[in-house]
Design a protein around this motif. Structure first.
Motif, short mmCIF file in Angstrom:
data_model
loop_
_atom_site.label_atom_id
_atom_site.label_comp_id
_atom_site.label_asym_id
_atom_site.label_seq_id
_atom_site.Cartn_x
_atom_site.Cartn_y
_atom_site.Cartn_z
N LYS A 7 -0.36 40.85 -10.71
CA LYS A 7 -1.71 40.28 -10.61
C LYS A 7 -1.93 39.28 -11.73
O LYS A 7 -1.41 39.42 -12.83
N ASN A 8 -2.72 38.26 -11.41
CA ASN A 8 -3.23 37.31 -12.41
C ASN A 8 -2.15 36.67 -13.28
O ASN A 8 -2.27 36.63 -14.52
N ASP A 49 -4.99 39.80 -3.12
CA ASP A 49 -5.39 40.19 -4.48
C ASP A 49 -4.19 40.42 -5.39
O ASP A 49 -4.35 40.86 -6.52
N LYS A 50 -3.00 40.11 -4.91
CA LYS A 50 -1.79 40.30 -5.73
C LYS A 50 -0.71 39.32 -5.28
O LYS A 50 -0.85 38.62 -4.27
#
Length: 371
Positions: A7-8, A49-50
């Motif tokens: 993530k991110n 989201d990932k």
């Protein structure tokens, strides 16, 4: 295969080098990497989201390079790691008996077996001819592993194994080099005859690579395959064939033993080579000049013995475009990437054989900036 969910990740400015890994550019989901002059892609897929970080199926980096690229990327992008299975990647020492289609096949004298299965006959050949290099060609991974283990256990040193399509390996071997070629119990492919090992092209390549008085030996339990192969051999203007039915050989495979118990007929065709062939033309040129990626249509270009199919075209920057394509022999087309622009090049070169050269030459015509 090893992969991670993250993530991110932070944005990275390309090109950049970290921990001995060069990150050359990013295009679409692909990140171009280079380690010790070996180039490959890793993929970063957006999953909402990932992100999924995984290997690229076309360039297929070895596991140790893949792990190094993952760790260097993680160090630069500093994401949150959701899950990972890369800790299990271990550095494997290369097996000296396992070679690739890109390795030299220039041995003094060669025996070839295509589709060696359990390896019983291949090992028999190695023991019978200890001074000749025995090249075994097989695509079934468990069979390959089994033979490699037997070589280690029995101290056999004259076997080399290639994981590749046997119909194309002969095109890498010099003329008049082979003592004998064995094709024992090939898959009949009754519903897909274009996949059969025996073909006019294969027979002609066998003649070119065999020494004078060397032979190609086909052994099959299939009536259809026997009849088909006999007709293919008879297309030659000049030929010497020996044909046997239910002939006993020095060694029998476990499948052959089973078929004999079922009273199935087994056929042998020996083609004796009477020709001294011209030397193989090994002047390969896979260079490009300027390529116009806008000419890469999504249709397939189908020719007599090779194919070109553009799969994906995406801009890297204002000057270069990535082209993903399939090209080469019908029997074993290659999946490749081209960086197209004023000075175009393959991300990794095709295998050096004649049909890839023909496909390359046609590819230059199709995409040339001059038209």
């Amino acid at each position: 295969m090893p992969h991670l969910f993250i993530k991110n990740p932070k944005n990275i400015e390309y090109p950049i080098e970290n921990k001995g890994v060069k990150f050359l550019f990013k295009v679409d989901d692909l990140i171009a990497c280079e380690i010790e002059n070996k180039k490959f892609f890793i993929s970063l897929y957006n999953r909402g989201d990932k992100y999924l970080l995984k290997y690229d199926k076309v360039t297929r980096p070895i596991s140790s390079y893949l792990k190094r690229a993952y760790l260097a990327f993680l160090d630069l992008s500093k994401p949150e790691i959701i899950s990972s299975n890369i800790d299990g990647i271990k550095d494997k020492q290369p097996n000296k008996y396992l070679i690739t289609i890109n390795d030299s096949l220039d041995f003094d004298e060669i025996i070839v077996e295509i589709g060696f299965g359990s390896g019983r006959h291949l090992l028999h050949l190695a023991k019978k001819y200890p001074d000749i290099t025995i090249i075994g060609i097989e695509i079934h991974k468990p069979s390959i592993e089994q033979v490699l283990k037997r070589c280690e256990i029995e101290g056999i040193t004259n076997i080399r194994v290639i994981d590749y399509d046997g119909r194309l390996v002969l095109s890498k071997i010099k003329s008049n080099k082979i003592h004998s070629i064995y094709v024992h119990f090939p898959v009949p492919w009754d519903k897909k005859p274009h996949r059969r090992v025996i073909s006019e092209y294969f027979i002609n390549e066998s003649i070119r690579t065999l020494k004078k008085d060397g032979f190609l030996h086909l052994r099959t339990d299939s009536d259809n395959y026997f009849e088909y192969s006999f007709n293919e051999f008879m297309k030659l203007n000049k030929n010497e064939l020996k044909i046997y039915k239910n002939k006993e050989l020095e060694v029998s495979s476990k499948y052959e033993d089973r078929w004999k118990k079922q009273n199935k007929n087994i056929y042998d065709i020996y083609m004796i080579n009477e020709t001294i062939s011209d030397e193989l033309n090994e002047n390969f040129d896979f260079e490009f000049g300027c390529l116009d990626a806008s000419k890469a249509s999504d249709k397939a270009y189908i020719f007599d013995d090779f194919v070109i199919h553009f799969e994906k075209v995406v801009k890297i920057d204002d000057n270069n475009t990535l082209i993903k394509l399939t090209m080469g022999a019908f029997e074993r087309p290659e999946h490749l990437y081209i960086i197209a622009g004023k000075n175009s090049y393959y991300f990794n070169n095709p295998v050096k054989h004649q049909l890839n050269q023909k496909a390359h030459n046609k590819l230059k015509d199709i995409l040339s900036c001059q038209k």
